[in-house]
Design an enzyme around this catalytic site. Structure first.
Site, PDB file in Angstrom:
ATOM      1  N   LYS A  76       0.706  -1.188   0.148  1.00 29.27           N
ATOM      2  CA  LYS A  76      -0.151  -0.142   0.007  1.00 29.27           C
ATOM      3  C   LYS A  76       0.864   1.183  -0.038  1.00 29.27           C
ATOM      4  O   LYS A  76       0.482   2.190  -0.605  1.00 29.27           O
ATOM      5  CB  LYS A  76      -0.970   0.121   1.146  1.00 29.27           C
ATOM      6  CG  LYS A  76      -1.954  -1.207   0.983  1.00 29.27           C
ATOM      7  CD  LYS A  76      -2.940  -1.046   2.194  1.00 29.27           C
ATOM      8  CE  LYS A  76      -3.856  -0.190   2.212  1.00 29.27           C
ATOM      9  NZ  LYS A  76      -4.817  -0.457   3.084  1.00 29.27           N
ATOM     10  N   ASP A 113      -9.780   4.176   2.379  1.00 24.85           N
ATOM     11  CA  ASP A 113      -9.989   3.628   3.661  1.00 24.85           C
ATOM     12  C   ASP A 113     -11.039   4.369   4.407  1.00 24.85           C
ATOM     13  O   ASP A 113     -11.608   4.308   5.383  1.00 24.85           O
ATOM     14  CB  ASP A 113      -8.952   3.188   4.230  1.00 24.85           C
ATOM     15  CG  ASP A 113      -8.240   1.832   3.797  1.00 24.85           C
ATOM     16  OD1 ASP A 113      -9.013   0.902   3.128  1.00 24.85           O
ATOM     17  OD2 ASP A 113      -7.023   1.657   3.793  1.00 24.85           O
TER      18      ASP A 113
END
Length: 283
Positions: A76, A113
């Site tokens: 990520k 997120d």
């Protein structure tokens, strides 16, 4: 083209998720459900990718018909350095979980997120007010950074944060500013006093992990408590908070909601997150 010649099939968009390991991911089940629900010709594929192969894979995927991918551990952060364009929120969080491959092959990196975290709270606790009082975040990893950014953006006026390694909390405060207050890990229980929103942003309490041992004596029954862990769905942390009268929100909704923006960009349809979606993913 004459009538007796077979027509060429239309391009079928491909998407997927990369990580290492990846077999545990529920994203293929989730996106597969949405593709079937909306009758979309597309595929979503889990792909194990070693860190040393990441750059090569990202260059190849657009040429193979991929329109985008989700990104999970351990890639990520690394994908930010390989992307051609990075959204402000991905840059602020320091990680991306969603990549869009443009027609020219360029890579656009985003982080959904935080969006997923807030959307989960608003769906399951619709009367939640971010400015009702301080927020308390346990943990200072990548997921916590997304939570911190989204809470501050939503209007939280004071955000308390603690982590087993204090320097990580201090780093987040240095980047996100004066509304953050850092607590030592040993004082995590004290951090909950007067908090209106409490978040476990660690993996503690997950199946196979150590439990989250933060005393809840100071927790107000008026607080909203949520956990990013969703295996088990009701963690011991949430069960303890619920026993004290708190409203609790499990972490599965964050997984579902963070996936929706990517699906829309890749397949052209905004998916609905509902009880059927939850049931399918939990099967």
């Amino acid at each position: 083209m004459t009538d007796d010649q077979p027509s060429r099939p239309a391009h079928v968009p491909l998407a997927g998720v990369i990580g290492m390991p990846i077999a545990h991911s529920r994203s293929p089940r989730l996106h597969g459900h949405w593709l079937r629900r909306y009758g979309i010709a597309g595929h979503y594929i889990p792909m194990p990718v070693m860190p040393e192969h990441l750059a090569e894979v990202l260059r190849a995927l657009p040429r193979l018909g991929f329109v985008g991918i989700n990104v999970t551990i351990p890639h990520k952060e690394a994908v930010l350095t390989l992307a051609d364009a990075v959204t402000d929120r991905a840059a602020l969080i320091g990680a991306a979980n969603t990549l869009i491959f443009r027609p020219d092959g360029k890579i656009h990196a985003d982080n959904t997120d935080g969006y997923g975290f807030i959307a989960n709270l608003r769906q399951n606790a619709p009367d939640w007010q971010p400015d009702a009082g301080p927020a308390a975040v346990i943990g200072a990893g990548g997921a916590a950074r997304a939570v911190v950014a989204s809470l501050l953006d939503s209007g939280v006026r004071e955000l308390r944060i603690t982590n087993r390694t204090r320097i990580r909390s201090e780093q987040i405060k240095a980047e996100f500013g004066a509304r953050l207050v850092v607590y030592d890990w040993a004082q995590a229980g004290n951090m909950l006093e007067g908090a209106a929103t409490v978040v476990n942003a660690t993996s503690l309490g997950m199946e196979g992990k150590q439990p989250l041992r933060v005393p809840l004596d100071a927790l107000s029954p008026d607080a909203l408590v949520t956990d990013l862990v969703y295996t088990p769905l009701m963690t011991p942390f949430l069960l303890d908070a619920q026993a004290r009268g708190c409203r609790v929100v499990d972490g599965l909704g964050m997984l579902l909601h963070q996936a929706a923006p990517g699906f829309e960009r890749w397949f052209g349809r905004r998916p609905e997150v509902d009880e059927e979606t939850r049931r399918i993913v939990l099967e």
